[in-house]
Each structure stands twice: as structure tokens, then as C-alpha cells.
Design a protein around this motif. Structure first.
Motif, PDB file in Angstrom:
ATOM      1  N   UNK A 163       0.845  -1.196   0.000  1.00  0.00           N
ATOM      2  CA  UNK A 163       0.000   0.000   0.000  1.00  0.00           C
ATOM      3  C   UNK A 163       0.884   1.251   0.000  1.00  0.00           C
ATOM      4  N   UNK A 164       1.298   1.732  -1.171  1.00  0.00           N
ATOM      5  CA  UNK A 164       2.266   2.838  -1.221  1.00  0.00           C
ATOM      6  C   UNK A 164       1.623   4.209  -1.036  1.00  0.00           C
ATOM      7  N   UNK A 165       2.448   5.167  -0.635  1.00  0.00           N
ATOM      8  CA  UNK A 165       2.027   6.577  -0.618  1.00  0.00           C
ATOM      9  C   UNK A 165       2.051   7.098  -2.059  1.00  0.00           C
ATOM     10  N   UNK A 166       1.430   8.266  -2.265  1.00  0.00           N
ATOM     11  CA  UNK A 166       1.407   8.853  -3.618  1.00  0.00           C
ATOM     12  C   UNK A 166       2.828   9.196  -4.066  1.00  0.00           C
ATOM     13  N   UNK A 167       3.639   9.755  -3.169  1.00  0.00           N
ATOM     14  CA  UNK A 167       5.003  10.140  -3.562  1.00  0.00           C
ATOM     15  C   UNK A 167       5.836   8.910  -3.935  1.00  0.00           C
ATOM     16  N   UNK A 241     -11.570   0.733   7.080  1.00  0.00           N
ATOM     17  CA  UNK A 241     -10.774   1.953   6.868  1.00  0.00           C
ATOM     18  C   UNK A 241      -9.977   1.863   5.552  1.00  0.00           C
ATOM     19  N   UNK A 242     -10.705   1.776   4.432  1.00  0.00           N
ATOM     20  CA  UNK A 242     -10.045   1.709   3.129  1.00  0.00           C
ATOM     21  C   UNK A 242      -9.467   3.081   2.754  1.00  0.00           C
ATOM     22  N   UNK A 243      -8.290   3.048   2.155  1.00  0.00           N
ATOM     23  CA  UNK A 243      -7.653   4.254   1.592  1.00  0.00           C
ATOM     24  C   UNK A 243      -7.182   3.876   0.195  1.00  0.00           C
ATOM     25  N   UNK A 244      -7.624   4.594  -0.806  1.00  0.00           N
ATOM     26  CA  UNK A 244      -7.241   4.253  -2.181  1.00  0.00           C
ATOM     27  C   UNK A 244      -6.074   5.110  -2.662  1.00  0.00           C
ATOM     28  N   UNK A 245      -5.298   4.564  -3.582  1.00  0.00           N
ATOM     29  CA  UNK A 245      -4.334   5.343  -4.359  1.00  0.00           C
ATOM     30  C   UNK A 245      -4.817   5.270  -5.807  1.00  0.00           C
ATOM     31  N   UNK A 246      -5.126   6.437  -6.373  1.00  0.00           N
ATOM     32  CA  UNK A 246      -5.712   6.471  -7.724  1.00  0.00           C
ATOM     33  C   UNK A 246      -4.792   7.290  -8.617  1.00  0.00           C
TER      34      UNK A 246
END
Ligand code: BEZ
Length: 253
Positions: A163-167, A241-246
Motif C-alpha cells: 500500500x504505497x504513498x502517492x510520492x 478503513x479503506x484508503x485508495x491510491x488512484x
């Protein structure tokens, strides 16, 4: 000695407990904006529910997934669906776009994934995807870690998820030869229609599968007990607690 079960995909179980996954795919479909006649690769198509929407938009779609049962179900929908590991894509410069929803975070070798996507696209082709982002299902991971630690197991060694960060992911995309047009973390609290224990059975096999029954069932109950005060609302609904990277990226050359 504990029996080790790795994640496997049953299309029937997925349809029962995880039908919200394709149902929540509208934002990434809109970001893709498929046009009639385009050739699109659906990477990690699952049972093909979203792939059908690409076809309905007039695109010519090839769908791939590593799960044979998922691919059998996608084929039964009349789709061109093939069993293929996303880390070993075999296509060469033939797609206008590569699309992916809720699949990339299961692929540990991201360098291989991005190289394969780059190869599969025509120059100027787009890669549009949504995956779990940094802090995705963080409470669930902490609860799994606690239940496993009590049994001498390290959840972080067992996790199949990335689950990566945007950066961090922007850097990976750029290193793989993409120009990133848009990338963002999007928190998306997600109702689990079948509850947390069914979710764990569907998605957390890599963790709980390393515990032999009957202790496996006890561990699942412990995880649910830890999460209830955090993820269950006052009406008794489980909300994860879903968090998406789009993102939307273009093959540079
Ligand atoms: C996700 O789609 O974010 C996800 C699915 C299964 C496990 C963890 C995350």
C-alpha cells in the motif's frame, strides 16, 4: 506445525462477500474514460464485473487475472479473459490503455508489474488504476498483527499487500518510464456487507491461514473483537478503513 494456506480466489465467495469492490470502481472508470474501439488491458480483472463496463463502453478488452476460478467466471460472461500473473505480462505495444482496480496491491514485484504494463502499452498509452494506498486497512492490519503476535507469528513477514504513498508510487512510475498526470490518496470508508469475519475469510488468508484449526477460528474472533469498537458503527454496520491510491500515467516513449 501450522498449516500454511496462501491466498486463493473463489469467484463464488468473492461475489458473496466482496461485490462492493467492482461496485465502487466508478471513479477509476471515469478517470480512464474508455472510448469506443480502444484496445484496453484489464489487469487483475477478478470475476469480470468491471471488465463488462469497459466492453459496454465500446472498448476491445483483454482481461487477465492470476486466479483460474476468477477467469473461468469472467469467461462465462463472454469476456476475452486469460490466466496471467500481473508480474509476468507478455504483451508488446498493443494497448491504448491498461486499467486496474483493486489488484495491484496484491503484486509484490512492482518493478516487474510496471515494466510489463509499459511494454504492453503503445507509446503515449495510458495506465489508469486504483489500488490500496498508504494506511489502507491500517486498523485491520494492527488487529491481525496483535492476534498473530500472540501466536509467535510476524504479520509483516506474512503480508501479501503493498500500500504505497502517492510520492513513493509516483517515483516508481517515473522510474518505469511513465509521466504521471494525476496521483492522489483518497480515503474511502467502505461498508462490509457481510461483516468483518467474512472479509477476513475472503482477503486475509495469508495471515490466518498460517494458524491451524481450531485456533484459526479463535484468532479470527479475536481480530473481530479488537476491531468492533473501531470499525462497527452504532447501527451494527462494519465500515472498514479503506484508503485508495488512484492515478493516471502516460507511457513516455
Ligand atoms: C483493498 O482493495 O484495498 C484491499 C483488499 C483486500 C485486502 C486489503 C485491501
Amino acid at each position: 506445525m501450522a498449516e500454511i494456506a496462501r491466498q486463493h480466489w473463489s469467484a463464488e465467495r468473492y461475489a458473496e462477500t466482496a461485490h462492493f469492490v467492482p461496485a465502487l470502481g466508478t471513479p477509476v472508470l471515469e478517470l480512464l474514460s474508455p472510448a469506443p474501439g480502444e484496445r484496453i488491458l484489464d489487469l487483475g480483472c477478478g470475476d469480470g464485473v468491471l471488465t463488462e463496463k469497459l466492453v459496454a463502453a465500446g472498448a476491445m478488452v483483454v482481461a487477465v487475472d492470476a486466479g483460474p476460478d476468477m477467469i473461468a467466471t469472467a469467461r462465462a460472461r463472454g469476456l476475452d479473459a486469460r490466466v496471467m500473473d500481473g508480474q509476468k505480462l507478455t504483451f508488446e505495444g498493443e494497448f491504448d490503455a491498461v486499467f486496474s482496480n483493486a489488484a495491484l496491491h496484491w503484486m509484490r514485484d512492482q518493478r516487474a508489474v510496471l515494466a510489463g504494463v509499459h511494454r504492453a502499452l503503445k507509446p503515449g498509452g495510458r495506465f489508469v488504476a486504483e489500488m490500496g494506498g498508504h494506511n489502507n486497512t491500517a486498523a485491520i492490519i494492527v488487529a491481525l498483527s496483535a492476534a498473530l503476535a500472540r501466536r509467535g507469528l510476524d504479520a509483516h513477514r506474512l503480508t501479501p499487500w503493498y500500500f504505497p504513498s502517492a510520492d513513493a508510487y509516483r517515483k516508481k512510475l517515473e522510474e518505469a518510464g511513465f509521466n504521471v498526470e494525476d496521483i492522489a490518496i483518497v480515503p474511502r470508508p467502505t461498508t462490509l456487507p457481510a461483516g468483518i469475519e467474512a472479509w477476513l475469510d475472503t482477503f486475509a488468508e495469508d495471515f490466518l491461514g498460517s494458524i491451524a484449526e481450531p485456533d484459526r477460528s479463535r484468532a479470527r474472533t479475536e481480530v473481530a473483537d479488537l476491531l468492533r469498537p473501531v470499525l462497527m458503527d452504532e447501527t451494527g454496520t462494519w465500515i472498514a478503513d479503506y484508503v485508495r491510491l488512484r492515478f493516471r500515467a502516460i507511457r513516455a516513449e
